[in-house]
Design a protein around this motif. Sequence first.
Motif, PDB file in Angstrom:
ATOM      1  N   PHE A  53     -11.915  21.446  37.273  1.00  0.00           N
ATOM      2  CA  PHE A  53     -11.759  21.614  38.920  1.00  0.00           C
ATOM      3  C   PHE A  53     -12.303  22.785  39.562  1.00  0.00           C
ATOM      4  O   PHE A  53     -12.407  23.693  38.938  1.00  0.00           O
ATOM      5  CB  PHE A  53     -10.135  21.653  39.291  1.00  0.00           C
ATOM      6  N   SER A  54     -13.039  22.460  39.974  1.00  0.00           N
ATOM      7  CA  SER A  54     -14.562  23.161  40.964  1.00  0.00           C
ATOM      8  C   SER A  54     -13.916  23.710  42.498  1.00  0.00           C
ATOM      9  O   SER A  54     -13.453  22.921  43.031  1.00  0.00           O
ATOM     10  CB  SER A  54     -15.387  22.768  41.474  1.00  0.00           C
ATOM     11  N   SER A  59     -13.026  20.291  43.444  1.00  0.00           N
ATOM     12  CA  SER A  59     -13.212  18.624  43.763  1.00  0.00           C
ATOM     13  C   SER A  59     -13.330  18.697  41.895  1.00  0.00           C
ATOM     14  O   SER A  59     -13.351  19.375  41.305  1.00  0.00           O
ATOM     15  CB  SER A  59     -14.594  17.917  44.508  1.00  0.00           C
ATOM     16  N   PHE A  60     -12.810  17.507  41.709  1.00  0.00           N
ATOM     17  CA  PHE A  60     -12.298  17.472  40.191  1.00  0.00           C
ATOM     18  C   PHE A  60     -13.682  16.317  39.785  1.00  0.00           C
ATOM     19  O   PHE A  60     -13.873  15.518  40.473  1.00  0.00           O
ATOM     20  CB  PHE A  60     -10.968  16.600  39.545  1.00  0.00           C
ATOM     21  N   ARG A  61     -14.117  16.632  38.701  1.00  0.00           N
ATOM     22  CA  ARG A  61     -15.154  16.085  37.784  1.00  0.00           C
ATOM     23  C   ARG A  61     -15.301  15.508  36.830  1.00  0.00           C
ATOM     24  O   ARG A  61     -14.337  16.744  35.856  1.00  0.00           O
ATOM     25  CB  ARG A  61     -16.408  16.877  38.150  1.00  0.00           C
ATOM     26  N   THR A  81     -15.410  13.437  40.933  1.00  0.00           N
ATOM     27  CA  THR A  81     -14.455  12.568  41.004  1.00  0.00           C
ATOM     28  C   THR A  81     -13.413  11.828  42.491  1.00  0.00           C
ATOM     29  O   THR A  81     -13.590  10.731  42.640  1.00  0.00           O
ATOM     30  CB  THR A  81     -13.846  12.082  39.477  1.00  0.00           C
ATOM     31  N   ARG A  82     -12.729  13.189  43.028  1.00  0.00           N
ATOM     32  CA  ARG A  82     -12.335  13.278  43.944  1.00  0.00           C
ATOM     33  C   ARG A  82     -12.528  14.570  44.891  1.00  0.00           C
ATOM     34  O   ARG A  82     -12.133  15.584  43.609  1.00  0.00           O
ATOM     35  CB  ARG A  82     -11.187  13.220  43.702  1.00  0.00           C
ATOM     36  N   MET A  89      -3.701  20.566  46.485  1.00  0.00           N
ATOM     37  CA  MET A  89      -3.395  20.920  45.090  1.00  0.00           C
ATOM     38  C   MET A  89      -2.282  21.629  44.419  1.00  0.00           C
ATOM     39  O   MET A  89      -1.446  21.588  42.801  1.00  0.00           O
ATOM     40  CB  MET A  89      -5.079  21.600  44.762  1.00  0.00           C
ATOM     41  N   VAL A  90      -1.478  22.444  45.145  1.00  0.00           N
ATOM     42  CA  VAL A  90      -0.513  23.416  45.346  1.00  0.00           C
ATOM     43  C   VAL A  90       0.839  22.168  45.166  1.00  0.00           C
ATOM     44  O   VAL A  90       1.441  22.826  44.806  1.00  0.00           O
ATOM     45  CB  VAL A  90      -0.905  24.935  46.750  1.00  0.00           C
TER      46      VAL A  90
END
Lengths: 287, 237
Positions: A53-54, A59-61, A81-82, A89-90
């Motif tokens: 997660f960045s 975003s998730f990759r 990916t999204r 997230m929280v």
Amino acid sequence: MSAPGWTIDELMCAVMARQIDDGDVVLEGIGTFLPAAAYELARATHAPRLTIFSAITGSFRDVALPLRLHGNESAAAAAATRTISYTEMVLWHLPAYLPRRPERWKEYLRPAQVDRFGHTNNVRIHRVGRGPVRLPGAVGIPDTMALHEQVHLYLPRHEPRVFTERVDVLSGVGGDGLGGEITRTRAERLVTDLGLFEFAGGALQVVSLHPGATLEQVRARTPIAVEAPDVPRETEPPTDGELDALRGTVDPLGLRTLEFLTSRERNVAIRALVEADAGAVSSLGAA
Amino acid sequence: MASESTLFLGGMLLARRPVAFCRALVLAAVQKLTVVTFTAGVETEVLLDGGCLDVVRTTYAGLEIYGPSLGIRAAAEDGVIELVDETEFTIAAGLQAAVLGLPWFPSTRALVGTDYPDLRPDIGRLVDPASGRELLTLPPIRPDVAVIHAPWADSHGNAILRTGLAVDHAAACASAVTIVTAERVLAPDELRALGEADLLAFQVDHVVEAPDGARPTSCLPHYEHDRVALIDLAEAR
């Protein structure tokens, strides 16, 4: 002693990568290049199914992304990916998945202050004879540190001022965590430039010392209780495979080393990198 | 904008910060603002240096790898502003509580065991009568105005945000007035051709075109953050 074929930042990166398991979901922090490199190193060596997660894009990759300065936000966005909001997230992902067993979510946290119970402080530090010094803030640590089955801390520099009997502000719950509703056997580990440690029994336990580091150095730089076996284990140095991956594809620019510098040194280094990078990137036509 | 209002600043870290809007607020001599923002950096420092701020509520005050926010830190240490320590959860939950009209948002996990209930007099403790468990009550966050910078919007107020979404959707829902500053304001069918909107026209009260409105922070895909400018800013403190 002859120089090893690796630097301390490379060793620490390898140690941090080894603590990540395949299939984990790992969270990048704010400007934390060393963990970011460790995550990609883990992916390159033993954890191909890692999800990262960045924070910069939210975003998730699932694909590999080399560390870079110029174009890093665009690259993270393109590899996503999204992309999610922090609301999602929280209020959804972290509460649903972070405490779920078996442990799959991990993050590397860099404390400004940590005490012998493993509690951390990223809010403010009280100085003798002066007003308190504000720190940047604890972001999401107060929300989730208590919930990890494995807490992973790191310090590029094993400095005495980080270690304290009791943190000035408890913003991250360490040690045994909450107990009660969420039962766990907790492990809280710390990687520094001297070794790998674990918080247990109200003291900093030595798990392994890096090649060249001594117990005397650790005790001299740790003003809280340190416990160690008579002959501590030596940290396994980075393997050729780890070094090839790290230098070749994961972090060829060595951005992980920025975390070892002071603010001023870091800005000088970034300026130099930006100038070099701009030349290289313009020839690639990347954005 | 009225002085003494609560202003939400969109984006986070070095992405889509409404810097140009903050500069305009300084010129308009708005004062005594309470700023709520997921992270506080360049945009908040503009308001701070312009004498506009009383309170900053945020999870983090800094410029990522370019350093801490020395201006906000000094102002907080000197008592020029009040810096209220939020967390990701208190902001997300606070906005949600405002949207739902709740007196507070409960937490059984986030912040439990930390010193935050002592740092924050507005965070309360309750015992759940059913389970006997202690929970924390987090206050609602109800901004008067939310300002969000977008890479594109249309004249109706539909806006594409793309990345660095932070808590902007929630803030638009929770705030009395939502303003979008956009790199480019397009005709509705031009915006639709770029993809689906993140904010919808009924959520947005005002749209204004503001090219370069996030600089030196980023506004993808138009520009990344300006590294040299940020180093200069950090070193100037």
